[in-house]
Design a protein around this motif. Sequence first.
Motif, PDB file in Angstrom:
ATOM      1  N   ARG A 163      30.641  23.817 -37.463  1.00  0.00           N
ATOM      2  CA  ARG A 163      30.120  25.245 -37.636  1.00  0.00           C
ATOM      3  C   ARG A 163      28.273  24.332 -37.108  1.00  0.00           C
ATOM      4  N   GLN A 164      28.039  23.393 -38.024  1.00  0.00           N
ATOM      5  CA  GLN A 164      26.649  23.058 -37.701  1.00  0.00           C
ATOM      6  C   GLN A 164      26.501  22.391 -36.313  1.00  0.00           C
ATOM      7  N   ILE A 165      27.171  22.381 -35.041  1.00  0.00           N
ATOM      8  CA  ILE A 165      27.201  22.320 -34.290  1.00  0.00           C
ATOM      9  C   ILE A 165      27.332  23.740 -33.301  1.00  0.00           C
ATOM     10  N   ARG A 166      28.080  25.026 -33.880  1.00  0.00           N
ATOM     11  CA  ARG A 166      27.467  26.539 -33.659  1.00  0.00           C
ATOM     12  C   ARG A 166      26.616  26.956 -33.495  1.00  0.00           C
ATOM     13  N   ILE A 167      26.391  26.696 -34.491  1.00  0.00           N
ATOM     14  CA  ILE A 167      24.865  27.532 -35.631  1.00  0.00           C
ATOM     15  C   ILE A 167      23.485  26.716 -34.311  1.00  0.00           C
ATOM     16  N   LEU A 168      23.136  24.793 -34.240  1.00  0.00           N
ATOM     17  CA  LEU A 168      22.994  24.436 -33.077  1.00  0.00           C
ATOM     18  C   LEU A 168      22.816  24.900 -31.492  1.00  0.00           C
ATOM     19  N   ARG A 169      24.237  25.220 -31.546  1.00  0.00           N
ATOM     20  CA  ARG A 169      24.446  26.130 -30.005  1.00  0.00           C
ATOM     21  C   ARG A 169      23.737  27.285 -30.001  1.00  0.00           C
ATOM     22  N   GLU A 170      23.108  27.959 -30.620  1.00  0.00           N
ATOM     23  CA  GLU A 170      23.216  29.836 -31.182  1.00  0.00           C
ATOM     24  C   GLU A 170      21.709  29.420 -30.642  1.00  0.00           C
ATOM     25  N   ARG A 171      21.357  28.107 -31.821  1.00  0.00           N
ATOM     26  CA  ARG A 171      19.505  28.057 -32.323  1.00  0.00           C
ATOM     27  C   ARG A 171      19.121  27.813 -30.591  1.00  0.00           C
ATOM     28  N   ILE A 172      19.790  26.791 -29.628  1.00  0.00           N
ATOM     29  CA  ILE A 172      19.234  26.598 -28.777  1.00  0.00           C
ATOM     30  C   ILE A 172      19.430  27.773 -27.296  1.00  0.00           C
ATOM     31  N   THR A 173      20.613  28.441 -27.588  1.00  0.00           N
ATOM     32  CA  THR A 173      20.737  29.520 -26.918  1.00  0.00           C
ATOM     33  C   THR A 173      19.605  30.587 -26.900  1.00  0.00           C
ATOM     34  N   LEU A 174      19.174  30.718 -28.223  1.00  0.00           N
ATOM     35  CA  LEU A 174      17.631  31.954 -28.431  1.00  0.00           C
ATOM     36  C   LEU A 174      17.028  30.359 -27.846  1.00  0.00           C
ATOM     37  N   LEU A 175      16.598  30.213 -27.946  1.00  0.00           N
ATOM     38  CA  LEU A 175      15.549  29.297 -27.683  1.00  0.00           C
ATOM     39  C   LEU A 175      14.790  29.109 -26.416  1.00  0.00           C
ATOM     40  N   ARG A 176      16.318  28.741 -25.295  1.00  0.00           N
ATOM     41  CA  ARG A 176      16.124  28.890 -23.923  1.00  0.00           C
ATOM     42  C   ARG A 176      15.421  30.047 -23.487  1.00  0.00           C
ATOM     43  N   ARG A 177      16.132  31.319 -23.908  1.00  0.00           N
ATOM     44  CA  ARG A 177      15.922  32.825 -23.542  1.00  0.00           C
ATOM     45  C   ARG A 177      14.152  32.794 -23.229  1.00  0.00           C
ATOM     46  N   ASP A 178      14.375  32.676 -25.246  1.00  0.00           N
ATOM     47  CA  ASP A 178      12.715  33.155 -25.210  1.00  0.00           C
ATOM     48  C   ASP A 178      11.634  32.198 -24.547  1.00  0.00           C
ATOM     49  N   VAL A 179      12.089  30.677 -24.147  1.00  0.00           N
ATOM     50  CA  VAL A 179      10.915  30.363 -22.822  1.00  0.00           C
ATOM     51  C   VAL A 179      11.210  30.671 -21.746  1.00  0.00           C
ATOM     52  N   ARG A 180      12.586  30.388 -21.121  1.00  0.00           N
ATOM     53  CA  ARG A 180      12.701  31.766 -19.894  1.00  0.00           C
ATOM     54  C   ARG A 180      12.059  33.316 -19.221  1.00  0.00           C
ATOM     55  N   LYS A 181      12.557  33.737 -20.786  1.00  0.00           N
ATOM     56  CA  LYS A 181      11.649  34.698 -20.839  1.00  0.00           C
ATOM     57  C   LYS A 181       9.755  34.966 -20.838  1.00  0.00           C
ATOM     58  N   LEU A 182       9.034  33.961 -21.712  1.00  0.00           N
ATOM     59  CA  LEU A 182       8.065  33.573 -21.517  1.00  0.00           C
ATOM     60  C   LEU A 182       7.707  32.930 -20.440  1.00  0.00           C
ATOM     61  N   ILE A 183       7.997  32.236 -19.675  1.00  0.00           N
ATOM     62  CA  ILE A 183       7.700  31.788 -18.437  1.00  0.00           C
ATOM     63  C   ILE A 183       7.599  33.204 -16.878  1.00  0.00           C
ATOM     64  N   VAL A 224      12.978  20.091 -28.939  1.00  0.00           N
ATOM     65  CA  VAL A 224      12.047  20.061 -27.884  1.00  0.00           C
ATOM     66  C   VAL A 224      12.405  21.455 -26.705  1.00  0.00           C
ATOM     67  N   PHE A 225      12.897  22.318 -26.760  1.00  0.00           N
ATOM     68  CA  PHE A 225      12.850  24.160 -26.612  1.00  0.00           C
ATOM     69  C   PHE A 225      11.568  24.061 -27.906  1.00  0.00           C
ATOM     70  N   LEU A 226      12.030  24.172 -29.078  1.00  0.00           N
ATOM     71  CA  LEU A 226      11.109  24.154 -30.064  1.00  0.00           C
ATOM     72  C   LEU A 226       9.410  24.933 -29.446  1.00  0.00           C
ATOM     73  N   ARG A 227       9.627  23.315 -29.433  1.00  0.00           N
ATOM     74  CA  ARG A 227       7.806  22.794 -29.140  1.00  0.00           C
ATOM     75  C   ARG A 227       7.240  23.027 -27.932  1.00  0.00           C
ATOM     76  N   MET A 228       8.581  23.297 -26.697  1.00  0.00           N
ATOM     77  CA  MET A 228       8.097  24.092 -24.913  1.00  0.00           C
ATOM     78  C   MET A 228       7.479  25.659 -25.710  1.00  0.00           C
ATOM     79  N   LYS A 229       8.552  25.956 -26.166  1.00  0.00           N
ATOM     80  CA  LYS A 229       7.715  27.702 -26.905  1.00  0.00           C
ATOM     81  C   LYS A 229       6.757  27.399 -27.362  1.00  0.00           C
ATOM     82  N   GLN A 230       6.028  26.715 -28.540  1.00  0.00           N
ATOM     83  CA  GLN A 230       5.447  26.452 -28.717  1.00  0.00           C
ATOM     84  C   GLN A 230       3.892  26.593 -28.655  1.00  0.00           C
ATOM     85  N   ASN A 231       3.915  25.369 -27.221  1.00  0.00           N
ATOM     86  CA  ASN A 231       3.123  24.545 -26.296  1.00  0.00           C
ATOM     87  C   ASN A 231       2.964  26.435 -25.553  1.00  0.00           C
ATOM     88  N   ILE A 232       4.124  26.654 -24.984  1.00  0.00           N
ATOM     89  CA  ILE A 232       4.168  28.273 -24.418  1.00  0.00           C
ATOM     90  C   ILE A 232       2.943  29.257 -25.155  1.00  0.00           C
TER      91      ILE A 232
END
Length: 414
Positions: A163-183, A224-232
């Motif tokens: 369950r924790q792995i599923r939650i982490l993968r969901e968070r990573i997917t959302l962060l990836r989407r945010d970073v991709r669209k911000l760029i 890593v993705f969270l720091r990347m989003k905050q940096n952008i």
Amino acid sequence: MEVGNVTTPFGRRAVTLAQVKGQIAVGRAPVPQPVDKWKVLRDVCDARTQLGLRDRAIAVLTALLSFHPTIELSADQNLTVFPSNAQLSARANGIAATTLRENLNVLVQAGIVHRRDSPNGKRYARKGHDGRVETAYGFSLAPLLARAGELAALAEKVAAERRQIRILRERITLLRRDVRKLISAACDEVSSIDWPGIETDFRTQITTASRARSIEDLSDVEQVFLRMKQNIIKRLENHWKTEKSDANASENRVHLQNQKPESNFESEPALENKPGKDERWTAQPKMPAAEKTSGEGEQKIPPLGMVVRCCPDIVAYGPRGQVSSWRELMAAAVVVRSMLGVSPSAYQEACEVMRPEGAATVIACILERAGQINSAGGYLRTLTRKAASGQFSLVSMVMAVAQERKNVGGCLQT
């Protein structure tokens, strides 16, 4: 229940101290409550990775449990099953004899079942006068009953980790989407940020994320993705602060220019010119009073033919590679605007102040001077402010571009 007496295997099979320890632990364990054998099997199946079991071993264990006559495993029952290899193979979906023996050994090594070999190594049971089994030789299921609580806790832990792995993968997917669209949203409008470098780091992290399996690795990827989003976001905020400061400074320069008796209405801001730029671009001829406006705040638009002749580079970006109408010129200007890095808001403001035809004309002139202007967007905003205050003439700008082409060897057709 079987007391878990220590027994050794028949023939050449050696006994390990781990097997001896397991048999002693089962014999000394408190008498447990009866358990559903199929529930215990599900727990073993969920925790098979932690127990070191393969899918074939689970299939063999399922076959062994099927030979136990009741659904429950209880302490007051005989817990030793004694099927032949042929019977086990048939109930294990026709598994080969070699594979069957190998996986039986895996179950024994994992402490899921215990061997209770007969003197001759055969599996059988001896019954009493009442028909009940007195002694049985084969595989003891007593470890499943004794370890039922442990196996249930292990299965619950595995479920929580999944369950924790599923939650982490969901968070990573959302962060990836945010970073991709911000760029994607910012790279066309904010050229002062190293977007290629950020894009490279982003793609590298995507590769790393695809290889992450454990909770620890996935947590690191999330950070890593969270720091990347905050940096952008931080870089964009700094850019907007700088842009606001530059806009205020430009307004102050315009205010000072308005106090002069004669203003260079078309001079480019000093920050936007390259070092060593020809001085003729910073001192254009003064606009005649009759050409300033045809009404309050309205620019005089030069003829389309004049714009195309003086700024021929814009023609290549028109529909079908030609510009024969104002509509086609405006369509080409939209393409060039994006290419030069001019933001939609800056171009929209120019259209509102100078009308769409005038804004398209300015873009055509800026394209001719593209090699001499550092920031086309900043230059357009400056000209728009000057046009709003009556300090800028489209006709004079087009004529200045024509004179520039003539001076460098261009041919102006009349």
